[in-house]
Motif scaffolding. Sequence first.
Motif, PDB file in Angstrom:
ATOM      1  N   ARG A 145       1.484   3.986  -2.132  1.00 50.61           N
ATOM      2  CA  ARG A 145       0.883   4.490  -3.366  1.00 50.61           C
ATOM      3  C   ARG A 145       1.900   5.142  -4.288  1.00 50.61           C
ATOM      4  NH1 ARG A 145      -2.826   3.515   0.127  1.00 50.61           N
ATOM      5  NH2 ARG A 145      -5.015   3.220  -0.481  1.00 50.61           N
TER       6      ARG A 145
ATOM      7  N   GLU B 213       0.808  -1.225   0.000  1.00 49.88           N
ATOM      8  CA  GLU B 213       0.000   0.000   0.000  1.00 49.88           C
ATOM      9  C   GLU B 213       0.840   1.273   0.000  1.00 49.88           C
ATOM     10  OE1 GLU B 213      -2.854  -0.168   3.151  1.00 49.88           O
ATOM     11  OE2 GLU B 213      -4.025  -1.754   2.193  1.00 49.88           O
TER      12      GLU B 213
ATOM     13  N   LEU C   4      -6.226  -0.076  -4.767  1.00 46.93           N
ATOM     14  CA  LEU C   4      -5.668   1.029  -3.982  1.00 46.93           C
ATOM     15  C   LEU C   4      -6.566   2.269  -3.961  1.00 46.93           C
ATOM     16  CD1 LEU C   4      -1.894   0.736  -4.876  1.00 46.93           C
ATOM     17  CD2 LEU C   4      -3.020   0.150  -2.733  1.00 46.93           C
TER      18      LEU C   4
ATOM     19  N   ASP D 188      -6.635   5.051  -5.598  1.00 45.61           N
ATOM     20  CA  ASP D 188      -5.830   6.271  -5.557  1.00 45.61           C
ATOM     21  C   ASP D 188      -6.099   7.085  -6.815  1.00 45.61           C
ATOM     22  OD1 ASP D 188      -3.926   8.235  -5.455  1.00 45.61           O
ATOM     23  OD2 ASP D 188      -2.244   6.909  -5.011  1.00 45.61           O
TER      24      ASP D 188
END
Length: 688
Positions: free
Chosen positions: A198, A196, A225, A227
């Motif tokens: 990012r 994790e 994720l 994101d």
Amino acid sequence: MMRMRVTRPGAGVIAALLAIGSAGAAWAAKDEPPPPPTYTAILGRILELEDTRSAGAGELDRLMRHPQPGIRRRAALAAGRVADPSLVPTLVDLMNDEETEIRQMAAFALGLAGDPAAIDRLVAALSDSEPNVRGRAAEALGRIGDPRAAGDVASFVLRAAPRAEGAITVRGDDPGNPDDPWVELRLGLLALTALEDRAAVAQALLVDGRPRFDWWVAAWAAMRLEDPALAPVLVSAARSDDPRSKALGARGLGALKDASAFELLASLTRDSNELVAFEALSALGALGDERGREVAVRLLRSPSDLLRRQALLTLAALPAESRLRSRIVPFIGDPSPWIRAAALAALARTDRDNFALILSGMDPDPVWWVRAALARSLGELGDDMSVGILHAMLQDEDAAALPAVLSALREARGNDSVDTLVRHLQHPSLGVRVAAAENLKALGARGLSEPLLEAWRLGLGEGELEGRLAVVDTLEIQADEAALAALTEIAVDDPSRAVRSRAAAALRTLGAAEVPDPGPEDVDRPVLDYRAAMSPHYPLPGMSLFTPRAFLTTRYGVIEIHLDVVEAPLTSLSFVRLAQRGFYDGLTFHRIEPGFVIQGGDPSGDGYGGPGFALRCEVTRQPFARGSVGMAHVGRDTGGSQFFVALSPQPHLDGRYTRFGSVVSGLEILDLIRPGDVIERIEVWTGE
């Protein structure tokens, strides 16, 4: 607690094992030392240590140093499954073994053990001479989860990626094939996702803001994720020619709630691949853009029940529009319970003011899980009339509906529901007790140590663990002296190591001065069964090798499953034994998650039942691809009879669930199964 005895070995195996025993007796008669243990006997002992979750006072450590590579390999796997910290140094040493297969297994086992002490050696293994070892080292780092490893894994992924001018297109990769040329890169990307980080993931997936890969694995990583920086990966995936990538891209864009993705998602609802259209429609609901209503209304006319159902759920997720009532009401009487349940959710959202009044003129639905769906809708409404209906639903004759009712009351009434939940801690139904405990935990309710301890004692009369585990989790938030005393009693007296371990972990979290050692698992299986279970590793004289097969009959046809007796012997043999006695015949598929899994094997039909015993997890290196068969559980070492079949690759299940088989025929049937469909029978062929 019921104990399981593994299925009897075949006549050839028994004869061979009896011959071994006779030979030992002959040596004893001559007053000579007995012969050394056979290869299969050693493997059987390894399996016994693994199954009892015991290091054997250094015995398993010594077996990892055995001169025979096959024994070192199997002992390393057992060490990972046992996860005793004392075994980690030897697993680290095995990372230097001359055998590639053993280095791979040692890396995998270190990931299962989850000990940060192995990180430095695993980082070094990212430069191993063998790609599979490098990939397994990355996987292990992702499983351990220490964020400090993210930079090293990101650099590893970039080294493993082919050099290309544009996006690297990957098609036809096979997650289940250890010789797949993409396995190293796939394991690296999945590990990076698990960590994790990012920024590190963006470094691996993007080049100057453009996607580095056209590959479902990249789409899966970006989807997981959530994101916004990875939106270009998802947009590119949604425009791919690969259905898996398109479906994952659509799901990820919905999770980001980016309104700019509306037109792309709307176009995907017309895709010829049903799963792609389903994910796009679901994503429109997640976006919350009212323009999605027109798309959903159009798909109410779809010939696909999957898309009609999702259209109703999308309308339920979008801003309310009372004018849609006339479009939704006809589905309340649909022949399919799946559709009726979705229609109730849609009607509750679109006509909130009149929903309870509409219900007053209807008979209760004959299917319990449709009534459960109604309860969830009433809980979301939360008005006085809805709460009144929920209280009346507590008298439902089928206890399977009550967990949803309790959850709905908690959502609607908050702390005012505590008394109702506490009363249901003593309910005769396991599922109701689990729901009561879990909802009390969700509310953060305190001062309940005494009724929780009584609920644990009530659960001791059953073989199932979920109720006792739920009690432990709720006791942990009590954080008072009574809770410490209750958790200590559970950590010492519960018959299941899984529950004892959970209670011990809770005590450590609460800072208890003394934490009982959960000790090994008490398993009532004779050693002979362990040796027979391990015989496929090294066939005995006169024994033929075979792959056990299960034939699961449904109304759509027969699904053929090959069982993995090599890496998951006890789970496979338990499944065979249950099938041979007709345990599964007539049970339902109680859980259907389109694009994810189908699940069945619960004798209670509500997701809380089992066979009365628990299996230890036998996690393997094989990933969960489409058609993989896994054992469901509610925590480590709590499996039983409920199994699931993956409908698409599910990397987040790898290393967490026992994969004990794979569908080799009837894959197309998986997509036809609906909630409540019956397992007509399971027949097994064991080569005898």
